[in-house]
Design a protein around this motif. Sequence first.
Motif, mmCIF file in Angstrom:
data_model
loop_
_atom_site.group_PDB
_atom_site.id
_atom_site.type_symbol
_atom_site.label_atom_id
_atom_site.label_comp_id
_atom_site.label_asym_id
_atom_site.label_seq_id
_atom_site.Cartn_x
_atom_site.Cartn_y
_atom_site.Cartn_z
ATOM 1 N N THR A 96 -5.174 4.425 2.183
ATOM 2 C CA THR A 96 -4.360 3.612 1.277
ATOM 3 C C THR A 96 -2.908 3.954 1.594
ATOM 4 O OG1 THR A 96 -6.049 3.665 -0.451
ATOM 5 C CG2 THR A 96 -3.825 3.033 -1.118
ATOM 6 N N VAL A 97 -2.165 2.957 2.035
ATOM 7 C CA VAL A 97 -0.811 3.182 2.541
ATOM 8 C C VAL A 97 0.205 2.455 1.667
ATOM 9 C CG1 VAL A 97 0.723 2.904 4.539
ATOM 10 C CG2 VAL A 97 -1.713 3.365 4.886
ATOM 11 N N GLU A 98 1.264 3.167 1.315
ATOM 12 C CA GLU A 98 2.385 2.518 0.632
ATOM 13 C C GLU A 98 3.409 2.129 1.686
ATOM 14 O OE1 GLU A 98 5.912 3.918 -2.314
ATOM 15 O OE2 GLU A 98 3.874 4.210 -3.100
ATOM 16 N N ALA A 99 3.850 0.888 1.630
ATOM 17 C CA ALA A 99 4.801 0.391 2.623
ATOM 18 C C ALA A 99 5.744 -0.608 1.972
ATOM 19 C CB ALA A 99 4.059 -0.262 3.787
ATOM 20 N N ILE A 100 6.823 -0.912 2.673
ATOM 21 C CA ILE A 100 7.819 -1.864 2.168
ATOM 22 C C ILE A 100 7.723 -3.149 2.972
ATOM 23 C CG2 ILE A 100 10.287 -2.315 1.874
ATOM 24 C CD1 ILE A 100 10.704 0.671 1.490
ATOM 25 N N ASP A 101 7.573 -4.254 2.269
ATOM 26 C CA ASP A 101 7.516 -5.568 2.899
ATOM 27 C C ASP A 101 8.468 -6.499 2.150
ATOM 28 O OD1 ASP A 101 6.853 -7.771 4.375
ATOM 29 O OD2 ASP A 101 4.922 -8.117 3.417
ATOM 30 N N ALA A 102 9.430 -7.023 2.865
ATOM 31 C CA ALA A 102 10.433 -7.914 2.268
ATOM 32 C C ALA A 102 11.147 -7.235 1.097
ATOM 33 C CB ALA A 102 9.792 -9.219 1.814
ATOM 34 N N GLY A 103 11.436 -5.948 1.239
ATOM 35 C CA GLY A 103 12.196 -5.229 0.221
ATOM 36 C C GLY A 103 11.386 -4.734 -0.957
ATOM 37 N N LYS A 104 10.080 -4.967 -0.972
ATOM 38 C CA LYS A 104 9.233 -4.541 -2.091
ATOM 39 C C LYS A 104 8.181 -3.539 -1.629
ATOM 40 C CE LYS A 104 9.635 -8.743 -4.906
ATOM 41 N NZ LYS A 104 8.874 -9.811 -5.617
ATOM 42 N N LYS A 105 7.940 -2.536 -2.479
ATOM 43 C CA LYS A 105 6.889 -1.571 -2.173
ATOM 44 C C LYS A 105 5.522 -2.189 -2.464
ATOM 45 C CE LYS A 105 9.534 2.645 -3.110
ATOM 46 N NZ LYS A 105 9.627 3.842 -3.985
ATOM 47 N N HIS A 128 -3.583 -6.321 2.172
ATOM 48 C CA HIS A 128 -2.759 -6.060 0.988
ATOM 49 C C HIS A 128 -3.648 -5.691 -0.191
ATOM 50 C CE1 HIS A 128 -0.099 -7.589 -2.453
ATOM 51 N NE2 HIS A 128 0.457 -6.480 -2.012
ATOM 52 N N ALA A 129 -3.270 -4.623 -0.910
ATOM 53 C CA ALA A 129 -4.106 -4.150 -2.024
ATOM 54 C C ALA A 129 -3.351 -4.106 -3.344
ATOM 55 C CB ALA A 129 -4.650 -2.759 -1.698
ATOM 56 N N GLY A 130 -2.160 -4.703 -3.402
ATOM 57 C CA GLY A 130 -1.407 -4.728 -4.647
ATOM 58 C C GLY A 130 0.016 -4.239 -4.460
ATOM 59 N N ASP A 131 0.803 -4.366 -5.524
ATOM 60 C CA ASP A 131 2.193 -3.926 -5.489
ATOM 61 C C ASP A 131 2.316 -2.482 -5.961
ATOM 62 O OD1 ASP A 131 2.958 -6.434 -4.620
ATOM 63 O OD2 ASP A 131 3.325 -7.188 -6.644
ATOM 64 N N ALA A 132 3.359 -1.804 -5.492
ATOM 65 C CA ALA A 132 3.586 -0.406 -5.860
ATOM 66 C C ALA A 132 4.956 -0.210 -6.470
ATOM 67 C CB ALA A 132 3.423 0.482 -4.632
ATOM 68 N N ASP A 133 5.560 -1.301 -6.953
ATOM 69 C CA ASP A 133 6.924 -1.216 -7.496
ATOM 70 C C ASP A 133 7.007 -0.321 -8.718
ATOM 71 O OD1 ASP A 133 7.757 -4.659 -6.714
ATOM 72 O OD2 ASP A 133 7.975 -2.825 -5.551
ATOM 73 N N ASN A 134 5.919 -0.224 -9.484
ATOM 74 C CA ASN A 134 5.961 0.557 -10.720
ATOM 75 C C ASN A 134 5.533 2.006 -10.531
ATOM 76 O OD1 ASN A 134 6.728 -1.708 -12.232
ATOM 77 N ND2 ASN A 134 4.603 -2.386 -12.404
ATOM 78 N N SER A 135 5.365 2.423 -9.288
ATOM 79 C CA SER A 135 4.965 3.807 -9.020
ATOM 80 C C SER A 135 6.074 4.763 -9.432
ATOM 81 C CB SER A 135 4.667 3.996 -7.525
ATOM 82 O OG SER A 135 4.393 5.336 -7.252
ATOM 83 N N PRO A 136 5.798 5.764 -10.290
ATOM 84 C CA PRO A 136 6.825 6.667 -10.767
ATOM 85 C C PRO A 136 7.182 7.773 -9.795
ATOM 86 C CG PRO A 136 4.719 7.289 -11.693
ATOM 87 C CD PRO A 136 4.482 6.051 -10.883
ATOM 88 N N SER A 137 6.369 7.960 -8.751
ATOM 89 C CA SER A 137 6.603 9.091 -7.859
ATOM 90 C C SER A 137 7.641 8.773 -6.797
ATOM 91 C CB SER A 137 5.297 9.499 -7.176
ATOM 92 O OG SER A 137 4.831 8.449 -6.359
ATOM 93 N N PHE A 138 8.263 9.831 -6.269
ATOM 94 C CA PHE A 138 9.162 9.680 -5.140
ATOM 95 C C PHE A 138 8.344 9.337 -3.910
ATOM 96 C CE2 PHE A 138 12.975 12.596 -6.348
ATOM 97 C CZ PHE A 138 13.181 11.833 -7.473
ATOM 98 N N THR A 139 8.974 8.777 -2.922
ATOM 99 C CA THR A 139 8.334 8.593 -1.624
ATOM 100 C C THR A 139 8.801 9.697 -0.703
ATOM 101 O OG1 THR A 139 10.119 7.266 -0.693
ATOM 102 C CG2 THR A 139 8.436 6.092 -1.961
ATOM 103 N N ALA A 140 8.188 9.794 0.473
ATOM 104 C CA ALA A 140 8.596 10.795 1.444
ATOM 105 C C ALA A 140 10.043 10.561 1.870
ATOM 106 C CB ALA A 140 7.666 10.754 2.651
#
Length: 241
Positions: A96-105, A128-140
């Motif tokens: 499961t990968v978090e990535a940015i596409d068109a400015g959105k996580k 695509h498995a959903g949006d991650a914009d509301n994730s409270p954690s920092f990214t790497a």
Amino acid sequence: MQKPNFLLSFLFSIAIPNLLFNRFSAESTLCSEPMATTTTFGGVHPSHGSQNSVELENLARFAVDEHNKKENAMVEFVRVVKATEQVVAGTLHHLTVEAIDAGKKKLYEAKVWVKPWMNFKELQEFKHAGDADNSPSFTASDLGVKKDVHGPGLRAVATHDPVVQDAANHAVKTIQQRSNSLVPYELKEIVHAKAEVVEDFAKLDMLLKVKRGDKEEKFKVEVHHKSEGTYHLNHMEPDHS
């Protein structure tokens, strides 16, 4: 003169069926052993690479790059959120990968097939498995790589984040060096972690559960992650809670 021939024929009539039966029994025994090992073949379990963030990140980056090539996309890798693996003819990694596409996580599910002995690696699926914009954690990237990213004080960060994992391993290694103990410390669990970006580094406050021999201990640690990628254990103290 015919008695010996009769005896030989009689002996052969007994020996040959016995030999065939014993051979059949041996082959049945040999064939039954691999079947026992294949009962768990194909099971999905937590990735062994979870302790090796470099390996997982490389697989995830490979998946994103391959997806971009095939779809002429510009998805930008952020971090690995979850990793499991499946034994096939090699290993099938479920990421499961978090990535940015068109400015959105966004979150993506990827499957990467690896056969190390053949130097083979192939992307089997990327969706695509959903949006991650509301994730409270920092990214790497947030954790000290980008100098212009500043968090509003300490914030919760996922304990499985590759940067957090590396920071915890660095802390345990430093604790080992400072203790002069002949018995090695082993990281058992990152109980919780918080982080904030200060100037050109990220400060990570973590509670670690470690094991030394038969004894389990807890340590509160503060690790600084420099923008160039290095780590420094700034503070540590035993936790007796």
